[in-house]
Design a protein around this motif. Structure first.
Motif, short mmCIF file in Angstrom:
data_model
loop_
_atom_site.label_atom_id
_atom_site.label_comp_id
_atom_site.label_asym_id
_atom_site.label_seq_id
_atom_site.Cartn_x
_atom_site.Cartn_y
_atom_site.Cartn_z
N VAL A 175 -34.48 16.26 -31.67
CA VAL A 175 -33.59 17.26 -32.54
C VAL A 175 -34.45 18.52 -33.00
O VAL A 175 -35.76 18.57 -33.29
CB VAL A 175 -33.63 16.43 -33.99
N LYS A 186 -32.93 21.24 -34.59
CA LYS A 186 -31.96 21.99 -35.38
C LYS A 186 -32.87 23.07 -36.44
O LYS A 186 -34.16 22.82 -36.11
CB LYS A 186 -31.18 21.07 -36.27
N TYR A 228 -37.09 23.29 -36.28
CA TYR A 228 -37.95 23.00 -37.60
C TYR A 228 -38.70 24.34 -37.69
O TYR A 228 -39.82 24.13 -38.12
CB TYR A 228 -38.62 21.67 -37.51
N PHE A 262 -24.46 18.28 -34.96
CA PHE A 262 -24.24 17.03 -36.08
C PHE A 262 -23.07 17.30 -36.83
O PHE A 262 -22.54 16.54 -37.54
CB PHE A 262 -25.49 17.08 -36.84
N GLN A 291 -19.61 10.49 -35.40
CA GLN A 291 -20.56 10.13 -36.60
C GLN A 291 -19.94 9.11 -37.67
O GLN A 291 -18.85 9.67 -38.27
CB GLN A 291 -20.96 11.33 -37.21
N ARG A 345 -23.15 11.31 -46.57
CA ARG A 345 -23.59 12.81 -46.35
C ARG A 345 -22.45 13.30 -45.19
O ARG A 345 -21.66 13.82 -45.51
CB ARG A 345 -24.82 13.02 -46.02
N MET A 400 -22.74 7.46 -33.51
CA MET A 400 -24.04 7.48 -34.19
C MET A 400 -23.70 7.49 -35.94
O MET A 400 -22.60 7.48 -36.30
CB MET A 400 -24.62 9.03 -33.94
N HIS A 431 -26.83 7.64 -39.63
CA HIS A 431 -27.81 8.20 -40.00
C HIS A 431 -28.50 7.49 -41.00
O HIS A 431 -27.76 7.13 -41.97
CB HIS A 431 -27.92 9.65 -40.44
N ALA A 446 -33.61 8.27 -36.34
CA ALA A 446 -34.34 9.62 -36.41
C ALA A 446 -35.72 9.00 -36.09
O ALA A 446 -36.07 7.90 -36.02
CB ALA A 446 -34.18 10.60 -37.45
N THR A 447 -36.78 9.85 -36.69
CA THR A 447 -38.00 9.58 -36.53
C THR A 447 -38.41 8.03 -37.20
O THR A 447 -39.08 7.37 -36.70
CB THR A 447 -38.96 10.55 -36.98
N ARG A 473 -33.18 9.84 -32.04
CA ARG A 473 -33.22 11.21 -32.20
C ARG A 473 -34.30 11.55 -33.16
O ARG A 473 -33.91 12.00 -34.34
CB ARG A 473 -31.95 11.59 -32.83
N PRO A 474 -35.61 11.75 -32.76
CA PRO A 474 -36.48 12.04 -33.62
C PRO A 474 -36.45 13.85 -33.57
O PRO A 474 -36.19 14.43 -32.69
CB PRO A 474 -37.84 11.51 -32.83
N GLY A 475 -36.76 14.20 -34.66
CA GLY A 475 -37.12 15.63 -35.05
C GLY A 475 -38.59 15.71 -35.64
O GLY A 475 -39.43 16.19 -35.00
N ILE A 476 -38.77 15.44 -36.89
CA ILE A 476 -40.04 15.84 -37.59
C ILE A 476 -41.30 15.25 -36.96
O ILE A 476 -42.34 15.88 -36.74
CB ILE A 476 -40.04 15.29 -38.95
N TYR A 498 -40.78 18.66 -43.87
CA TYR A 498 -39.70 19.03 -43.56
C TYR A 498 -39.28 20.52 -43.91
O TYR A 498 -39.27 21.63 -43.19
CB TYR A 498 -38.41 18.46 -43.63
C1 LIG Z 1 -32.57 15.91 -39.08
C2 LIG Z 1 -31.58 14.62 -38.28
C3 LIG Z 1 -32.18 13.96 -37.49
C4 LIG Z 1 -33.84 14.12 -37.24
O1 LIG Z 1 -34.77 13.54 -38.26
P1 LIG Z 1 -36.18 13.41 -38.40
O2 LIG Z 1 -36.55 12.75 -39.67
O3 LIG Z 1 -36.66 14.92 -38.42
O4 LIG Z 1 -36.58 12.75 -37.20
C5 LIG Z 1 -31.76 12.89 -36.80
N1 LIG Z 1 -30.41 12.74 -37.02
C6 LIG Z 1 -29.81 13.48 -37.96
C7 LIG Z 1 -28.28 12.96 -38.28
C8 LIG Z 1 -30.21 14.23 -38.72
O5 LIG Z 1 -29.69 15.19 -39.66
#
Ligand SMILES: *Cc1c(COP(=O)(O)O)cnc(C)c1O
Length: 345
Positions: free
Chosen positions: A31, A33, A37, A80, A121, A128, A152, A154, A188-189, A204-207, A328
């Protein structure tokens, strides 16, 4: 150099992606976005593509174009926010995959870009983004006939492993998607760290890539050094900054560093944050102002020419806690005035 320097360790980001990838038996996306980050979506995405990532997620179509330029044609870039009004040209030109999240979006997508890949989604309780169960039930058959590439959802509470919402959403997602023959993604993470039942076909990890909680074992990816603009000596009783908020209790040497709340160092950090001169802690004093922060360097043997705010001794999450927020927000707030310096990659 008159601005602060934000040093971004691309090798650490790649190592975090690889370590998270190694925890699962499925595909690990990335991720990126909000400009990765705040760290630079293009540089991060190109690095992770080199590390083996094949799928990238951003929040909106405009962000996808920058990632496409960095990763080239043979990577999936997913959006997303789905297919918003006016997005069709951008989605087509950049080859972006919208995660459709409502009946309106499904209609819009199938009318304007009928052959163009998309995902769906689903809302499993966070309320949300995503189609609710009843809406999905009504259109699933027709939508599935158009071959979505991903289903997907969340998780709302994945950073709290014991929260009952996790198992609840897992159950709802499973019921909404089981046996449909379409690749699925829930984690996600935080969800990735919950264990294999949350992994499905793609995480889908981001942070965690950027060194933030809840991935406590992550390598730190960011360092922030701020130059000292001026040094001065105060006698006991003198005050520092707006509102006279700090008063010297002893003869003090004060360094003024070049960053403030306009650079993402929130005013809420006033009096609650420590800088570092190599291994020596130096407390900030007085209020954080727009472009400047004052720091008590009385106990240093030598005058510093810069002080470190994020680094070996203080990670982003500690700073975030001092500001009453989360990593974040801290990361994505780090300002545009810093010189960004990249290591590795
Ligand atoms: C931001 C986001 C992620 C990543 O989340 P992290 O907590 O940063 O890993 C994955 N999926 C969705 C839908 C998000 O909005």
């Amino acid at each position: 150099m008159s601005t602060g320097t934000l040093t971004i360790d691309l090798d650490a980001i790649a190592a975090n992606w690889a370590a998270l990838d190694a925890r699962t038996a499925v595909e690990t996306a990335a991720v990126v976005k909000a400009n990765g980050y705040g760290l630079g979506a293009g540089r991060v995405a190109a690095t992770l593509k080199g590390a083996g990532a094949r799928s990238f997620f951003v929040a909106m179509a405009e962000e996808g174009a920058a990632v496409r330029a960095a990763v080239g044609p043979d990577a999936d870039i997913c959006i997303f926010s789905g297919h918003m009004q006016g997005d069709a040209d951008l989605l087509r030109e950049e080859g972006l995959i919208p995660m459709l999240n409502s009946l309106d979006q499904v209609t819009r997508h199938l009318e304007t870009l009928p052959e163009h890949p998309f995902g769906v989604q689903l809302d499993t309780g966070m309320n949300r983004l995503g189609m609710e169960w009843a809406d999905w039930a009504a259109v699933a058959e027709d939508v599935l006939a158009q071959n979505p590439v991903l289903l997907m959802s969340h998780l709302a509470c994945a950073d709290e492993p014991d929260h009952p919402m996790n198992a609840y959403q897992l159950d709802v997602f499973t019921q909404m998607t089981e046996g449909l023959g379409v690749p699925r993604s829930l984690a996600a993470t935080g969800g990735l760290l919950l264990g294999p039942e949350y992994h499905f076909d793609l995480t889908r990890p981001g942070i965690g890539l950027y060194g933030g909680l809840p991935y406590a074992q992550a390598r730190a990816a960011v360092r922030l050094d701020l130059p000292v603009v001026q040094l001065r000596d105060l006698v006991a009783g003198e005050v520092v900054g707006y509102g006279n908020a700090w008063q010297a209790q002893r003869p003090s040497r004060i360094a003024t560093v070049a960053a403030g709340y306009a650079d993402g160092l929130m005013r809420a950090l006033s009096d609650r944050v420590t800088f570092w001169a190599e291994d020596r802690p130096c407390p900030a004093v007085g209020r954080v102002s727009m472009d400047l922060i004052c720091v008590d360097v009385t106990d240093l043997a030598e005058d510093p020419d810069h002080l470190t705010l994020i680094g070996r001794h203080q990670r982003v999450d500690r700073l975030a806690e001092a500001a009453g927020t989360i990593g974040y927000e801290m990361l994505t707030s780090l300002g545009h005035r810093y010189a960004r310096r990249y290591l590795g990659g």
